[in-house]
Write a protein that holds these residues in place. Structure first.
Motif, PDB file in Angstrom:
ATOM      1  N   SER A  14      11.644   6.862 -17.409  1.00 29.79           N
ATOM      2  CA  SER A  14      12.438   5.645 -17.242  1.00 29.79           C
ATOM      3  C   SER A  14      12.945   5.523 -15.809  1.00 29.79           C
ATOM      4  O   SER A  14      13.025   4.412 -15.258  1.00 29.79           O
ATOM      5  N   LEU A  15      13.273   6.647 -15.171  1.00 27.64           N
ATOM      6  CA  LEU A  15      13.710   6.628 -13.779  1.00 27.64           C
ATOM      7  C   LEU A  15      12.554   6.251 -12.867  1.00 27.64           C
ATOM      8  O   LEU A  15      12.701   5.433 -11.944  1.00 27.64           O
ATOM      9  N   VAL A  16      11.394   6.825 -13.118  1.00 26.17           N
ATOM     10  CA  VAL A  16      10.218   6.493 -12.319  1.00 26.17           C
ATOM     11  C   VAL A  16       9.884   5.008 -12.458  1.00 26.17           C
ATOM     12  O   VAL A  16       9.585   4.329 -11.475  1.00 26.17           O
ATOM     13  N   ALA A  21       9.308  -0.654 -10.444  1.00 23.42           N
ATOM     14  CA  ALA A  21       9.682  -2.064 -10.490  1.00 23.42           C
ATOM     15  C   ALA A  21      10.069  -2.610  -9.121  1.00 23.42           C
ATOM     16  O   ALA A  21      10.142  -3.832  -8.938  1.00 23.42           O
ATOM     17  N   LEU A  22      10.287  -1.722  -8.140  1.00 22.52           N
ATOM     18  CA  LEU A  22      10.650  -2.152  -6.781  1.00 22.52           C
ATOM     19  C   LEU A  22       9.444  -2.345  -5.876  1.00 22.52           C
ATOM     20  O   LEU A  22       9.603  -2.706  -4.710  1.00 22.52           O
ATOM     21  N   PRO A  54       0.887  -2.326  -2.370  1.00 22.55           N
ATOM     22  CA  PRO A  54       1.969  -1.340  -2.511  1.00 22.55           C
ATOM     23  C   PRO A  54       1.831  -0.573  -3.827  1.00 22.55           C
ATOM     24  O   PRO A  54       1.409  -1.125  -4.844  1.00 22.55           O
ATOM     25  N   PHE A  55       2.186   0.712  -3.781  1.00 26.42           N
ATOM     26  CA  PHE A  55       2.183   1.493  -5.014  1.00 26.42           C
ATOM     27  C   PHE A  55       3.302   2.523  -4.977  1.00 26.42           C
ATOM     28  O   PHE A  55       3.708   2.999  -3.918  1.00 26.42           O
ATOM     29  N   ILE A  56       3.799   2.821  -6.162  1.00 28.12           N
ATOM     30  CA  ILE A  56       4.882   3.794  -6.334  1.00 28.12           C
ATOM     31  C   ILE A  56       4.560   4.635  -7.564  1.00 28.12           C
ATOM     32  O   ILE A  56       4.169   4.104  -8.610  1.00 28.12           O
ATOM     33  N   GLY A  57       4.720   5.954  -7.441  1.00 28.40           N
ATOM     34  CA  GLY A  57       4.473   6.816  -8.579  1.00 28.40           C
ATOM     35  C   GLY A  57       4.884   8.244  -8.293  1.00 28.40           C
ATOM     36  O   GLY A  57       5.367   8.571  -7.203  1.00 28.40           O
ATOM     37  N   ARG A 194      20.959   3.157  -4.094  1.00 27.13           N
ATOM     38  CA  ARG A 194      21.102   2.652  -2.723  1.00 27.13           C
ATOM     39  C   ARG A 194      20.026   1.613  -2.407  1.00 27.13           C
ATOM     40  O   ARG A 194      20.302   0.600  -1.752  1.00 27.13           O
ATOM     41  N   ALA A 195      18.805   1.877  -2.866  1.00 26.78           N
ATOM     42  CA  ALA A 195      17.694   0.982  -2.553  1.00 26.78           C
ATOM     43  C   ALA A 195      17.888  -0.389  -3.185  1.00 26.78           C
ATOM     44  O   ALA A 195      17.608  -1.424  -2.552  1.00 26.78           O
ATOM     45  N   VAL A 196      18.342  -0.415  -4.406  1.00 29.47           N
ATOM     46  CA  VAL A 196      18.588  -1.700  -5.072  1.00 29.47           C
ATOM     47  C   VAL A 196      19.647  -2.499  -4.315  1.00 29.47           C
ATOM     48  O   VAL A 196      19.489  -3.702  -4.074  1.00 29.47           O
ATOM     49  N   LYS A 197      20.697  -1.807  -3.904  1.00 30.58           N
ATOM     50  CA  LYS A 197      21.773  -2.465  -3.163  1.00 30.58           C
ATOM     51  C   LYS A 197      21.282  -2.985  -1.813  1.00 30.58           C
ATOM     52  O   LYS A 197      21.568  -4.126  -1.419  1.00 30.58           O
ATOM     53  N   GLN A 198      20.517  -2.147  -1.088  1.00 29.30           N
ATOM     54  CA  GLN A 198      20.039  -2.565   0.222  1.00 29.30           C
ATOM     55  C   GLN A 198      19.018  -3.695   0.109  1.00 29.30           C
ATOM     56  O   GLN A 198      19.028  -4.633   0.910  1.00 29.30           O
ATOM     57  N   ALA A 199      18.135  -3.621  -0.872  1.00 31.36           N
ATOM     58  CA  ALA A 199      17.131  -4.673  -1.045  1.00 31.36           C
ATOM     59  C   ALA A 199      17.806  -6.019  -1.311  1.00 31.36           C
ATOM     60  O   ALA A 199      17.381  -7.052  -0.776  1.00 31.36           O
TER      61      ALA A 199
END
Length: 225
Positions: A14-16, A21-22, A54-57, A194-199
Motif C-alpha cells: 500500500s505504501l509503494v 500514484a505520483l 516515468p516509472f516507480i517501483g 513531504r513529496a505530496v506536500k511539495q508537489a
C-alpha cells in the motif's frame, strides 16, 4: 561459482502504491530528490533510452561481476510485478547486458522498468514494447553469454551501487526523463508525505506564475521558487 540469491525483502504494497500514484507528477524525480535534501539522486548520465515513460517501483537488485558481465536471465525466476530491475554493471559503457528480449520478458513479468549502471541495446525494440529503460549508455555490443552460454555468477537481492547511489532491495525507485531518485525504504513514509506536500505547492505556484505572479509574490507565499 554459482549465483547468489538472497531472500526477498518484504515491503508494504500500500505504501509503494502511494508512490506509484505520483508517477505523473511533473518532475517527480526532482520532487523526491528535493524531499531527501538532494540525497539518493543518480548520476546525470542515467537517462531514459527507449520510451519517455516515468516509472516507480520497488528495487529488485542485481550485481554482476566486474570483467565478466553475463546476461541476467536469472531475474525472471525471482522478480515480481511492480519491481524495478536495478543492475550494477560497474558502469561499463561498452558491453550491453540488457536487450530487446530482456525487455519483452520483463514486460510480460509485470516489471515496470530497468535501471542499469552500464549499457543497454535494442532500445528500438524496447520502444516498440513500451518498456522503459534507464542506462548509462547504449551500445550494440552484446554480453558474452550468447556466445559462451555462461550466465553466472550473479548476485540478486543485495545492496548494489548504481549511478553513484547505494540501492538496497525494496528501496523505491523513481525515474523520469530528468533522472532517477532512490528512496530508502525505511524513509519512505516520511519522504512520501513531504513529496505530496511539495508537489501540491509546486502545482499551486505553477498556476500562480501562469496567472502572472512575480518572484516577490511567490517567495512571500511559498518561501521558494
Amino acid at each position: 561459482m554459482k549465483n547468489i540469491v538472497h531472500a526477498r525483502v518484504e515491503t508494504d504494497r500500500s505504501l509503494v502504491d502511494k508512490f506509484v500514484a505520483l508517477k505523473n507528477v511533473m518532475s517527480i524525480s526532482c520532487v523526491v530528490g528535493d524531499c531527501m535534501e538532494r540525497d539518493g539522486i543518480m548520476h546525470s548520465s542515467m537517462k531514459m533510452r527507449s520510451v519517455n515513460k516515468p516509472f516507480i517501483g520497488t528495487a529488485f537488485t542485481v550485481k554482476l561481476s566486474s570483467g565478466f558481465l553475463a546476461d541476467c536471465l536469472a531475474i525472471f525466476q525471482y522478480a515480481k510485478p511492480g519491481d524495478v530491475i536495478v543492475i550494477d554493471a560497474f558502469g561499463d559503457t561498452e558491453t550491453s547486458i540488457w536487450g530487446g528480449l530482456m525487455s519483452g520478458l520483463a514486460r510480460n513479468a509485470g516489471i515496470v522498468g530497468a535501471v542499469i549502471w552500464g549499457s543497454a541495446r535494442d532500445t528500438d525494440e524496447a520502444r516498440m514494447l513500451d518498456f522503459p529503460i534507464v542506462s548509462k549508455s547504449v551500445s550494440p555490443r552484446e554480453a558474452h553469454s550468447a556466445l559462451t552460454q555462461l550466465f553466472e555468477p550473479i548476485e540478486l537481492n543485495c545492496p548494489v551501487s548504481c549511478g553513484g547511489v547505494i540501492v538496497n532491495p525494496g528501496d523505491i525507485v523513481v525515474a523520469d526523463e530528468i533522472g532517477v531518485s532512490v528512496v530508502p525504504y525505511a524513509q519512505a513514509e516520511e519522504v512520501y508525505a513531504r513529496a505530496v506536500k511539495q508537489a501540491a505547492a509546486e502545482e499551486a505556484s505553477r498556476n500562480d506564475i501562469l496567472s502572472g505572479a512575480t518572484v516577490e509574490q511567490l517567495l512571500k507565499k511559498y518561501g521558494r521558487v
